[in-house]
Design a protein around this motif. Structure first.
Motif, PDB file in Angstrom:
ATOM      1  N   ASP A  32      -9.901   2.565  -8.278  1.00  0.00           N
ATOM      2  CA  ASP A  32     -11.030   3.410  -7.910  1.00  0.00           C
ATOM      3  C   ASP A  32     -10.873   3.871  -6.470  1.00  0.00           C
ATOM      4  OD1 ASP A  32     -12.905   1.460  -6.116  1.00  0.00           O
ATOM      5  OD2 ASP A  32     -11.857   0.355  -7.685  1.00  0.00           O
ATOM      6  N   VAL A  33     -11.707   4.806  -6.062  1.00  0.00           N
ATOM      7  CA  VAL A  33     -11.598   5.405  -4.736  1.00  0.00           C
ATOM      8  C   VAL A  33     -11.724   4.358  -3.638  1.00  0.00           C
ATOM      9  CG1 VAL A  33     -12.677   7.007  -3.111  1.00  0.00           C
ATOM     10  CG2 VAL A  33     -12.440   7.649  -5.517  1.00  0.00           C
ATOM     11  N   THR A  34     -12.692   3.444  -3.782  1.00  0.00           N
ATOM     12  CA  THR A  34     -12.920   2.424  -2.756  1.00  0.00           C
ATOM     13  C   THR A  34     -11.685   1.549  -2.567  1.00  0.00           C
ATOM     14  OG1 THR A  34     -15.282   2.350  -3.253  1.00  0.00           O
ATOM     15  CG2 THR A  34     -14.369   0.492  -2.049  1.00  0.00           C
ATOM     16  N   VAL A  67      -8.863   3.661  -0.874  1.00  0.00           N
ATOM     17  CA  VAL A  67      -9.168   3.922   0.541  1.00  0.00           C
ATOM     18  C   VAL A  67      -8.888   2.694   1.392  1.00  0.00           C
ATOM     19  CG1 VAL A  67     -11.058   4.327   2.178  1.00  0.00           C
ATOM     20  CG2 VAL A  67     -10.827   5.784   0.164  1.00  0.00           C
ATOM     21  N   GLN A 120      -3.218   9.660  -4.087  1.00  0.00           N
ATOM     22  CA  GLN A 120      -3.882  10.003  -2.823  1.00  0.00           C
ATOM     23  C   GLN A 120      -3.133   9.457  -1.607  1.00  0.00           C
ATOM     24  OE1 GLN A 120      -5.141   8.463  -5.528  1.00  0.00           O
ATOM     25  NE2 GLN A 120      -7.381   8.660  -5.641  1.00  0.00           N
TER      26      GLN A 120
END
Length: 434
Positions: free
Chosen positions: A349-351, A354, A382
Motif C-alpha cells: 500500500d502507499v503508506t 512511502v 513508485q
C-alpha cells in the motif's frame, strides 16, 4: 527470488512439533517447572495437548524454532507468572510473540499481583493489563482445577467456532476484533476515572480545538502532553514517551509537508469499527502493540527469526502497522529486520511504500540494502527513480547491487529503460578507457 540481506541470509526453516497439534503453549521459568508439569498433566487428562519445553523438546530440536512455531499455531497461550518468569527475557519474548499473533492469553499468577507488577517492564504491564488474571496463590488444588476447566472450555469454544462457520476467516477476524475491544474495555476499568479518560475522542477534539478541522502536530502534541502529563510520566517515562509520540505521528498520518493533523485522520486512529474510543485508551493499545513488536523483532530476541517466518507471511494490518513503527527505531538493526519482515507480508500500500522509500536515505548501508530489496520484492514502481539513483551513485557496492536487483524485479518500461540507458553508458565509458 528469495529475499536476502546481510542481516538475514538464506531461507528461514521451520521446525515442526511432530504430528501433534498443541492447543496450549505453556510459557514459564524453569524454577516453576514442577507446577507447570502438573498443569500440563491436568490439561492432558481433559483430552487437550499442552506444550512445555522441559518435557516436549526432543534431542536435536532447535528449541527456539519449536517455541516460535507452537506459539503461532496454538489456541491458548498460558503465561505462568512468578517473580522470576516476569523478569525472564525468554518469557518476555514469548509473551510479545503471543500478543502480536493475537493469541488468547491466559496470565496465571503464582505470586501476588503487586509483587509481580513491581518486576515487570512497561511493555509487559500494558500487554497483560487487558486480560483476566488467574491465581494459584492460595488454594492450588481447587484453583488449578478451575483454571484448567476455563482453558479447555475456551479451546472448545474456538474449535466449535471454526467448524460451524463457512466463512472461517471472517469468523476468526471477528473474534480477534472482539478480543481487541475487550482489552480496551478492561483497560478502561483499570484507568483513573477522569473526564479526559472517559470521553470519546470526538468530544476530546471538540473541547480541545473547537470547530477546527485540522491543527498543527505541535499543537496537538503539546495538548495531550499537558492533559495526560501524569499518565505519560507514570506509564512510559520520558524516553518511551518520545518514542511513542513518533509512532502516533505516523499512525495519525500527519501531513509531512505542513505537519498538520486532520480531525478525520485523528478520529480514524481512535476508532475500531464504528466505535470511537477515548484517546488515551487508543494510545495505550498502540503502545501495547508497539512494545510487543519491538520486543519480538529486537536483535537479541529469542523468537525473532520465528516471528519473521511466521508473522511475515501474514498480511495482517496489525503486524504491518507495528512493523512500520519499527522503521523509526533508533537501532538500525531493528530497522533492517522490520524492512525484511514488511517485504514478507507482501504489503504494497502507499503508506508502506512511502515509509520504505524513506529508508533508502538511511545513513546505514544495511538499511539501504534491505529497503532496496524490499521495494523490489513488492514491485514498488513508485520507487524506481530513487532506486536508479542508488544504483548509479551509492558508494557501497552491496547497495548498488541490491538496487539493480530491485529494478529488475519491478520491471516495467521506466525501470527497463533506466537499466538499458545506464548499461549503454557503462559500455561506452569502458570503451573510452581502452
Amino acid at each position: 527470488m528469495a529475499l536476502q540481506t546481510n542481516t538475514i541470509k538464506g531461507k528461514l526453516g521451520l521446525v515442526t512439533a511432530g504430528k501433534i497439534q498443541y492447543e496450549v503453549m505453556l510459557s514459564y521459568d524453569t524454577e516453576d517447572a514442577e507446577i507447570v508439569a502438573k498443569l500440563k498433566d491436568m490439561i492432558g487428562k481433559k483430552g487437550m495437548h499442552a506444550w512445555m519445553a522441559d518435557t516436549d523438546v526432543t534431542s536435536g530440536t532447535d528449541i527456539f524454532n519449536a517455541i516460535g512455531r507452537i506459539i503461532v499455531d496454538c489456541k491458548i497461550f498460558v503465561f505462568v507468572m512468578s517473580k522470576t518468569s516476569v523478569m525472564s527475557k525468554l518469557c518476555q519474548d514469548q509473551l510479545a510473540l503471543a500478543y502480536v499473533s493475537k493469541k488468547n492469553i491466559f496470565p496465571l499468577q503464582l505470586n501476588e499481583r503487586e509483587d509481580l507488577q513491581d518486576n515487570m517492564d512497561n511493555g509487559m504491564k500494558l500487554q497483560l493489563a487487558g486480560f483476566e488474571w488467574f491465581s494459584l496463590c492460595s488454594d492450588f488444588e481447587n484453583e488449578s482445577k478451575d483454571f484448567v476447566n476455563r482453558v479447555c472450555e475456551e479451546i472448545q469454544s474456538e474449535i466449535e467456532t471454526e467448524k460451524s462457520s463457512d466463512t472461517k476467516k471472517d469468523s476468526q477476524k471477528s473474534r480477534k476484533s472482539q478480543k481487541t475491544l475487550t482489552i480496551l474495555n478492561k483497560s478502561l476499568s483499570k484507568t483513573k476515572m477522569t473526564r479526559l479518560h472517559l470521553e470519546d475522542a470526538g468530544n476530546y477534539w471538540n473541547h480541545s480545538f473547537g470547530k477546527e478541522t485540522s491543527v498543527s502536530w505541535e499543537t496537538f502534541k503539546n495538548r495531550i502532553l499537558k492533559d495526560f502529563e501524569a499518565d505519560f510520566e507514570e506509564t512510559f517515562g520520558e524516553k518511551d514517551t518520545e518514542w511513542l509520540l513518533s509512532i502516533l505521528h505516523r499512525e495519525m498520518m500527519v501531513e509531512t509537508t505542513e505537519q498538520m493533523l486532520t480531525k478525520e485522520k485523528y478520529l480514524a486512529f481512535c476508532s475500531i469499527g464504528d466505535v470511537v474510543y477515548p484517546l488515551w485508551l487508543r494510545i495505550q493499545e498502540q503502545a501495547r502493540e508497539s512494545y510487543a513488536m519491538r520486543e519480538v523483532f529486537s536483535m537479541d530476541s529469542s523468537v525473532r527469526v520465528q516471528a519473521i517466518e511466521n508473522l511475515g507471511k501474514y498480511k495482517s494490518a496489525t503486524v504491518v502497522e507495528a512493523l512500520l513503527d519499527l522503521l523509526t527505531d533508533k537501532d538500525v538493526n531493528i530497522q533492517a529486520v522490520a524492512i525484511i519482515s514488511l517485504a514478507r507480508t507482501g504489503s504494497n500500500d502507499v503508506t508502506t511504500i512511502v515509509n520504505l522509500k524513506k529508508c533508502l536515505k538511511s545513513k546505514d548501508r544495511v538499511v539501504r540494502e534491505a529497503a532496496c530489496l524490499a521495494l523490489g520484492h513488492i514491485k514498488a514502481a513508485q520507487a524506481v527513480e530513487q532506486l536508479v539513483h542508488l544504483w548509479r551513485n551509492d558508494i557501497i557496492s552491496n547497495v548498488r547491487e541490491a538496487a539493480l536487483v530491485a529494478l529488475r524485479n519491478i520491471g516495467g518500461q521506466k525501470a527497463e529503460q533506466a537499466i538499458r540507458v545506464t548499461t549503454v553508458l557503462e559500455k561506452e565509458i569502458r570503451a573510452l578507457k581502452t
